[in-house]
Scaffold this active site. Structure first.
Site, short mmCIF file in Angstrom:
data_model
loop_
_atom_site.label_atom_id
_atom_site.label_comp_id
_atom_site.label_asym_id
_atom_site.label_seq_id
_atom_site.Cartn_x
_atom_site.Cartn_y
_atom_site.Cartn_z
N GLU A 259 -4.74 3.20 -10.60
CA GLU A 259 -5.36 1.88 -10.41
C GLU A 259 -6.47 1.67 -11.43
O GLU A 259 -6.64 0.59 -11.98
CB GLU A 259 -5.95 1.76 -9.00
CG GLU A 259 -4.93 1.93 -7.89
CD GLU A 259 -5.59 1.75 -6.53
OE1 GLU A 259 -5.98 2.75 -5.92
OE2 GLU A 259 -5.74 0.58 -6.10
N ARG B 290 -0.20 4.74 2.87
CA ARG B 290 -0.18 4.44 4.32
C ARG B 290 -0.02 5.64 5.23
O ARG B 290 -0.08 5.50 6.44
CB ARG B 290 0.96 3.46 4.60
CG ARG B 290 0.75 2.13 3.97
CD ARG B 290 1.87 1.20 4.35
NE ARG B 290 2.97 1.20 3.40
CZ ARG B 290 4.09 0.50 3.56
NH1 ARG B 290 4.27 -0.21 4.65
NH2 ARG B 290 5.03 0.51 2.64
N TRP C 168 -9.11 5.45 -0.54
CA TRP C 168 -9.60 6.04 -1.79
C TRP C 168 -8.67 5.59 -2.89
O TRP C 168 -7.55 5.14 -2.65
CB TRP C 168 -9.67 7.56 -1.70
CG TRP C 168 -8.43 8.20 -1.15
CD1 TRP C 168 -7.29 8.50 -1.83
CD2 TRP C 168 -8.20 8.57 0.22
NE1 TRP C 168 -6.36 9.04 -0.97
CE2 TRP C 168 -6.89 9.10 0.28
CE3 TRP C 168 -8.97 8.50 1.39
CZ2 TRP C 168 -6.34 9.57 1.48
CZ3 TRP C 168 -8.40 8.96 2.56
CH2 TRP C 168 -7.10 9.50 2.60
N CYS D 36 0.82 -1.21 0.00
CA CYS D 36 0.00 0.00 0.00
C CYS D 36 0.86 1.26 0.00
O CYS D 36 1.67 1.49 0.90
CB CYS D 36 -0.93 0.02 1.21
SG CYS D 36 -1.97 1.49 1.24
N1 ARG Z 1 -6.37 -1.83 -7.32
C1 ARG Z 1 -7.68 -2.17 -6.84
C2 ARG Z 1 -8.71 -1.73 -7.87
O1 ARG Z 1 -8.35 -1.15 -8.85
C3 ARG Z 1 -7.99 -1.54 -5.48
C4 ARG Z 1 -7.00 -1.86 -4.38
C5 ARG Z 1 -7.10 -0.96 -3.20
N2 ARG Z 1 -6.81 0.40 -3.56
C6 ARG Z 1 -6.86 1.45 -2.71
N3 ARG Z 1 -6.60 2.63 -3.21
N4 ARG Z 1 -7.15 1.31 -1.43
O2 ARG Z 1 -9.89 -1.92 -7.68
#
Ligand code: ARG
Length: 355
Positions: free
Chosen positions: A221, A65, A216, A62
């Site tokens: 991602e 953090r 968030w 992560c």
């Molecule tokens: N990478 C994952 C997704 O695209 C989410 C993982 C958690 N990500 C976060 N920012 N807490 O759905």
């Protein structure tokens, strides 16, 4: 005072020792004795709360953090029906979304609960969920066949699994548009506001508790993995066409250009919708701040480098040149051991380099 036959394992004792030491709490010997006498390991809510926050702090995958202390921890270990768990999860989604401000929240359940979904909000047509969709069908669920169709929750309590639909108001989504290219918006892409991991257990002193937790999103991602990966929504060719790029040769770098513009679009869309999300430059700078704070507290930051560096322009971020020891410390989040789960779900958290 002599103890009865030792109930606490080394992990449990280590957990209690760390809890008392880090918080400067007196009463460790009495707490150890009480735990031995209780004949089973059952953390108090204060211990659980600390354990959940530190599990986040210890998450080697992560990059967000810095805010670990602000985690909202809900001790829901007493819930003993699937309906009650469902209602708690709806509340979780509402509190976490918080009108777009997004608060990091974790709901922790008792050992008899199993959340089958890899994340609380996921789509039926996302190839990453294929195995889970097949499982839902075995439980009688029928997809409507829409694009971005939200999956129901499959909640098991005491060995009985039940399906629960997620009502539309529980699922906040953002339609993706581009600030200067309307054709990108016409692709009809969207994504959900909240990433809520639900296939990991919180390991507190060796006790593994089912849970659901969210932070968030970082835009990479969504824009550099979920919508872009060939094994996911595979949208780069469509975005490149919308941008009018020459896709006839790799050397035009149409993939790279489409990727950047899709990231621009996701940032723009979340901002316009008033939904919090981080960008990869800010979040990596925050991780550096987190490392500095941890150093001041005398703690080593562990990390999985390939998960911490973003999948877009990694070498422009301050994490590129850093190295971390990867072994994760406890308390921590562990993959839920689950006979139904298939290995493919691992890529649903963070941005697994192998996706
Ligand atoms: N990478 C994952 C997704 O695209 C989410 C993982 C958690 N990500 C976060 N920012 N807490 O759905």
């Amino acid at each position: 005072m002599s103890c009865p036959a030792a109930v606490l394992t080394a992990d449990m004792r280590a957990f209690l020792c760390r809890f008392h030491e880090e918080r400067g709490e007196p009463g460790l010997p009495a707490r150890l004795r009480a735990a031995e006498e209780a004949g089973r390991w059952w953390p108090t809510t204060a211990e659980l709360t600390w354990g959940a926050k530190v599990a986040w702090r210890n998450s080697t995958r992560c990059v967000g953090r810095l805010y670990w202390e602000a985690l909202n921890v809900r001790d829901l270990r007493e819930l003993n029906t699937a309906q009650a768990v469902y209602e708690a999860l709806l509340q979780h989604l509402e509190d976490a979304f918080c009108g777009g401000h997004i608060r990091p929240v974790i709901s922790v359940f008792g050992p008899g609960v199993r959340l089958h979904n890899p994340q609380l909000i996921r789509y039926a047509d996302d190839p990453i969920n294929a195995d889970f969709v097949a499982k839902l069908r075995r439980f009688g669920w029928q997809p409507q066949g829409e694009r971005f169709e939200v999956l129901p929750l499959l909640i098991e309590v005491g060995g009985r699994a039940e399906l629960f639909p997620l009502p539309p108001q529980a699922v906040q989504e953002v339609a993706i548009t581009h600030p200067d290219c309307p054709a990108v918006g016409e692709l009809g892409l969207r994504w959900h506001a909240l990433p809520v991991i639900s296939d990991m257990h919180l390991d507190v002193g060796g006790l593994h508790l089912p849970c659901a937790f969210n932070g968030w999103y970082v835009q990479t991602e969504i824009a550099a993995r979920d919508l872009a990966d060939v094994g996911r929504y595979d949208q780069l060719p469509a975005v490149a066409r919308a941008l009018g790029l020459d896709t006839s040769r790799e050397r035009t770098l149409w993939r790279d250009r489409a990727l950047v513009e899709l990231n621009v679009a996701v940032l723009h869309s979340f901002d316009a919708a008033g939904v919090k999300l981080a960008d990869h430059h800010t979040v990596t700078a925050h991780h550096v701040r987190f490392e500095e704070r941890e150093a001041r507290a005398g703690r080593e930051v562990r990390g999985k480098w390939s998960w911490l560096v973003p999948p877009l322009s990694p070498a422009t971020t301050p994490l590129w040149s850093r190295r971390y020891r990867a072994r994760e410390e406890s308390p921590r989040f562990v993959r839920a051991r689950c006979p139904f789960h298939t290995p493919t779900v691992h890529a649903s958290t963070g941005h697994a380099p192998t996706g």
